[in-house]
Structures are given as C-alpha cells and as structure tokens.
Design a protein around this motif. Structure first.
Motif, PDB file in Angstrom:
ATOM      1  N   TRP A 184      25.383  -5.043 -15.254  1.00 49.55           N
ATOM      2  CA  TRP A 184      25.730  -6.378 -14.755  1.00 49.55           C
ATOM      3  C   TRP A 184      24.450  -7.091 -14.375  1.00 49.55           C
ATOM      4  O   TRP A 184      23.401  -6.483 -14.169  1.00 49.55           O
TER       5      TRP A 184
ATOM      6  N   ARG B 134      31.016   1.845 -18.654  1.00 49.42           N
ATOM      7  CA  ARG B 134      30.156   1.578 -17.494  1.00 49.42           C
ATOM      8  C   ARG B 134      30.086   2.835 -16.650  1.00 49.42           C
ATOM      9  O   ARG B 134      31.116   3.377 -16.234  1.00 49.42           O
TER      10      ARG B 134
ATOM     11  N   GLY C 211      25.236 -11.304 -10.752  1.00 51.73           N
ATOM     12  CA  GLY C 211      26.632 -11.001 -11.019  1.00 51.73           C
ATOM     13  C   GLY C 211      27.228  -9.940 -10.123  1.00 51.73           C
ATOM     14  O   GLY C 211      28.435  -9.699 -10.167  1.00 51.73           O
TER      15      GLY C 211
ATOM     16  N   LEU D  50      30.448  -8.548 -11.737  1.00 47.85           N
ATOM     17  CA  LEU D  50      31.115  -7.299 -11.384  1.00 47.85           C
ATOM     18  C   LEU D  50      31.904  -7.423 -10.089  1.00 47.85           C
ATOM     19  O   LEU D  50      31.372  -7.842  -9.055  1.00 47.85           O
TER      20      LEU D  50
ATOM     21  N   ILE E 110      26.750 -11.209 -16.625  1.00 44.76           N
ATOM     22  CA  ILE E 110      27.913 -10.326 -16.498  1.00 44.76           C
ATOM     23  C   ILE E 110      28.181 -10.142 -15.017  1.00 44.76           C
ATOM     24  O   ILE E 110      27.288  -9.775 -14.245  1.00 44.76           O
TER      25      ILE E 110
END
Length: 268
Positions: free
Chosen positions: A185, A161, A189, A220, A218
C-alpha cells in the motif's frame, strides 16, 4: 487557513450531501485520478456497514482475505460469512489472498532451498512459530484463494498481501514463482484503523488522508480491528470516499492497476 478539525467536519458533512457519482466514472473509463481502496479481513464486525457504504457510493474495492477470528465465534471465511462474500462478488468487487492463517513472515533461513520462519496469527496454530518451505508458504496463500473462489463463485486475482506487509525478497520470489504477486500500500494509503484511537483520532486520520492521498495510491483498511477502541468505521469510511470524490478521485479495483494488469492477464 481552516483548521484540521473544520476540514474534517466539512468532509463528514459532504458525505451526507454529495450525490453518488455515476458508476462508469467511479469505476474507471475517463478517470484521471484513480485510487485503489483495499480491505484486509479482521473481526468482520463492521463488514455489513462497509458493504452498505460501498454499495451506496457505487465503489468497487479489492478484498484480501484470511480465515481470521470473528465476532461471530468463527472465522472470516467460514459458512456464516459465505453469503456476505458472494454478495460482494455480485457487486463487482475483487478478491485476493491474505494467506489462510494470517501468517506473518518472521525471517529467511539459510540453505540451498528457500525456507522461512513464520508465525500464524489465526487458526489452530495461532501464535506458534514454524519453519515452512516455499511450497508450504504457497499452499497457505493458495488455500485462502481457493476458499474465496468456492464461496464467491468468482476466481480471485493472482495477488496476495502478506500480513503486516512483512516480506523479504526471497519470500516474494517464492510467492511469485507459484503464481502470486504481492500487493502492499502507499504510505498515504495507510488509513490508520489499526492505530490506537487515544493517539490517532478518527478526525485526525480523516484529515490526514484527505490531505495526503495522491492519484495511483493503494489504500488499506480492515473489516474490523480488535484493539482500536474508537472504530475507524463508520466514522471515516464514507466521509473519506466522498471527500476523495469531491477532489476528483475515482475508485478502481486492483484488476485495473497499471502495475498488476499485465500479471493478472497472464494468469487467467
């Protein structure tokens, strides 16, 4: 209709009352509504709390790690934190690179070979801008992955990332060519732990997340943010997990994500 604050209070109460779901359900198997909780490193001040909550709730996550400055006067991948990372590996969590020096992409440069203007925010050269080749950028991704492998005893996922999620098509192509697929993400998220608490209260962020997160998202969060005055954790982490479980969600690692399964399998 219940107010946002009452919904948030119910979620917090639920966190104290709902039993932990069985491990098999939490980790996939029959789950039809997966979400993928990920943590980027930070000052590590809340890392013990995060580990406690994840273990209590029987949730596995994916950690993206860089060697960032910590409250323990070192960095998040130093020997002080090595036992913490090793314990997370033993619990079944996954790991991936966040670039070793938490290096931000700033711009692509013109030329026949890919080169990038970058700015590390950690390490000895924090705050300075550099021109890196694709090989140099890949080396910084790989350095974090190799350090994670050393201190956890577990091979990290072939993912990374970029800090701030800042990338370009050329940067992503360069990283992929050296074996690393990028992971961002979902809009819902973004859990908001980087935002100023004066404008975005924990209660507001929790309610927003519980209302907007959808299957496949996703998520974060970070292992400590220096700038937020009212920390997102512990206030929101467990209520969020329990609230999502109550809505039928389960938690999986990125090893199980349909967008990355084939890539991971082809890069053992």
């Amino acid at each position: 209709m219940p107010s946002a604050s009452s919904r948030a209070r119910r979620a917090i109460a639920l966190a104290m009352a709902v039993a932990v779901v069985p491990a098999a359900w939490a980790q996939g198997g029959t789950c039809e509504k997966p979400v993928y909780l990920t943590f980027d490193t930070g000052h590590m001040g809340i890392a013990p709390l995060v580990a406690e909550v994840l273990k209590r709730q029987d949730v596995r996550v994916t950690f993206f790690a860089a060697a960032e400055r910590t409250t323990t006067d070192g960095d998040s991948l130093d020997n002080h934190w090595a036992p913490w990372w090793k314990a997370r590996a033993a619990e079944g969590n996954e790991f991936a690179s966040h670039t070793y020096d938490h290096t931000y992409w700033r711009a692509d440069l013109k030329g026949t070979t890919p080169t990038f203007r970058v700015k590390p925010s950690a390490g000895a050269f924090a705050g300075r801008e550099f021109i890196w080749t694709a090989a140099e950028y890949c080396a910084n991704i790989s350095k974090a992955s190799e350090r994670l492998a050393l201190i956890t005893g577990k091979k990290p996922l072939p993912l990374y990332r970029a800090p701030g999620g800042k990338t370009s098509p050329k940067l992503l192509a360069a990283a992929k060519a050296c074996g690393f697929e990028h992971v961002g993400w979902a809009p819902a998220g973004f859990l908001g732990d980087e935002l100023p608490s004066e404008k975005f209260s924990n209660e507001k962020l929790l309610t927003q997340a519980l209302d907007t997160i959808r299957p496949g998202d996703i998520l974060l969060a970070h292992l400590g943010i220096w700038s937020r005055k009212d920390p997102w954790a512990p206030a929101n982490l467990e209520p969020l997990i329990v609230g999502l479980k109550a809505k039928g969600f389960c938690f999986q690692t990125l090893r199980q994500h349909p967008d990355y399964r084939a890539w991971i399998a082809s890069h053992p």
